[in-house]
Design a protein around this motif. Structure first.
Motif, PDB file in Angstrom:
ATOM      1  N   GLY A  15       0.840  -1.190   0.000  1.00 27.35           N
ATOM      2  CA  GLY A  15       0.000   0.000   0.000  1.00 27.35           C
ATOM      3  C   GLY A  15       0.873   1.237   0.000  1.00 27.35           C
ATOM      4  N   VAL A  16       0.453   2.248  -0.762  1.00 23.53           N
ATOM      5  CA  VAL A  16       1.242   3.472  -0.898  1.00 23.53           C
ATOM      6  C   VAL A  16       0.354   4.679  -0.603  1.00 23.53           C
ATOM      7  N   SER A  17       0.864   5.581   0.222  1.00 23.04           N
ATOM      8  CA  SER A  17       0.188   6.848   0.511  1.00 23.04           C
ATOM      9  C   SER A  17       1.178   7.979   0.266  1.00 23.04           C
ATOM     10  N   ILE A  18       0.657   9.197   0.159  1.00 18.83           N
ATOM     11  CA  ILE A  18       1.506  10.364  -0.071  1.00 18.83           C
ATOM     12  C   ILE A  18       0.968  11.534   0.737  1.00 18.83           C
ATOM     13  N   CYS A  19       1.867  12.360   1.244  1.00 16.10           N
ATOM     14  CA  CYS A  19       1.429  13.504   2.040  1.00 16.10           C
ATOM     15  C   CYS A  19       1.361  14.760   1.174  1.00 16.10           C
ATOM     16  N   ASP A  20       0.713  15.773   1.723  1.00 13.48           N
ATOM     17  CA  ASP A  20       0.654  17.061   1.046  1.00 13.48           C
ATOM     18  C   ASP A  20       2.000  17.775   1.191  1.00 13.48           C
ATOM     19  N   ALA A  21       2.153  18.880   0.495  1.00 17.37           N
ATOM     20  CA  ALA A  21       3.427  19.598   0.483  1.00 17.37           C
ATOM     21  C   ALA A  21       3.800  20.174   1.853  1.00 17.37           C
ATOM     22  N   ASP A 122      -4.662  -1.949   2.036  1.00 25.81           N
ATOM     23  CA  ASP A 122      -3.217  -1.702   2.141  1.00 25.81           C
ATOM     24  C   ASP A 122      -2.896  -0.216   1.981  1.00 25.81           C
ATOM     25  N   GLN A 123      -3.634   0.455   1.095  1.00 29.03           N
ATOM     26  CA  GLN A 123      -3.446   1.892   0.933  1.00 29.03           C
ATOM     27  C   GLN A 123      -3.838   2.636   2.211  1.00 29.03           C
ATOM     28  N   MET A 124      -4.951   2.216   2.812  1.00 28.10           N
ATOM     29  CA  MET A 124      -5.408   2.859   4.045  1.00 28.10           C
ATOM     30  C   MET A 124      -4.431   2.603   5.192  1.00 28.10           C
ATOM     31  N   ALA A 125      -3.840   1.421   5.237  1.00 26.86           N
ATOM     32  CA  ALA A 125      -2.826   1.140   6.262  1.00 26.86           C
ATOM     33  C   ALA A 125      -1.602   2.034   6.035  1.00 26.86           C
ATOM     34  N   ALA A 126      -1.243   2.253   4.764  1.00 27.96           N
ATOM     35  CA  ALA A 126      -0.120   3.151   4.449  1.00 27.96           C
ATOM     36  C   ALA A 126      -0.433   4.576   4.892  1.00 27.96           C
ATOM     37  N   VAL A 127      -1.695   4.984   4.763  1.00 30.67           N
ATOM     38  CA  VAL A 127      -2.112   6.307   5.246  1.00 30.67           C
ATOM     39  C   VAL A 127      -1.930   6.376   6.759  1.00 30.67           C
ATOM     40  N   GLN A 128      -2.344   5.325   7.470  1.00 32.03           N
ATOM     41  CA  GLN A 128      -2.202   5.294   8.927  1.00 32.03           C
ATOM     42  C   GLN A 128      -0.730   5.410   9.339  1.00 32.03           C
TER      43      GLN A 128
END
Length: 141
Positions: A15-21, A122-128
């Motif tokens: 899972g992959v997440s990304i943060c804002d700037a 998996d994406q949501m876990a990456a966000v966590q």
């Protein structure tokens, strides 16, 4: 500030997440799928995502047992981190205990169907993982 990507590495998905700037919030990005335990294929896809998004920093979930010990899954994450670092990426290993449980709760509260949950868990876990890292960096809990 450059963005940061969060990773929840599993045996067949990442899972992959990304943060804002501003490093305040993050969102889901994608799920990388690969053959069971083919971490080189996963690494290749993750490196492509990092390049596409111009990211040089990663928060990688470190699975630990509830007593804090690092088992086989944790060792795999540590090896994956070393490979990312050898590619010039800064990696923060982050305790991911119970992130999938928290992600599941969020999806259930959102009344997301079982079929859809399976695709995005998996994406949501990456966000966590990434959000807890950002909160800590920003003086949160």
């Amino acid at each position: 500030m450059d963005r940061i990507i969060g990773l929840d590495l599993g045996s067949k998905t990442c899972g992959v997440s990304i943060c804002d700037a501003l490093h305040i919030t993050c969102r889901t990005l994608t799920t990388v799928r690969f053959e069971s335990d083919d971490y080189d294929a996963c690494l290749e896809e993750v490196l492509k995502l990092l390049k596409e998004n111009k990211v040089k920093e990663v928060v990688l979930g470190l699975p630990k047992h509830m007593n804090g010990d690092i088992g086989i899954r944790g060792e795999i994450s540590c090896e994956f981190a070393k490979k990312l670092e050898s590619s010039g990426i800064t990696v923060h290993l982050w305790d991911e205990r119970l992130t999938t449980v928290a992600a599941e709760k969020i999806l259930l509260q959102g009344d997301v169907s079982r079929k859809k949950r399976k695709k995005v868990i998996d994406q949501m876990a990456a966000v966590q993982i990434l959000q807890s890292f950002l909160d800590r960096q920003n003086g949160g809990f």
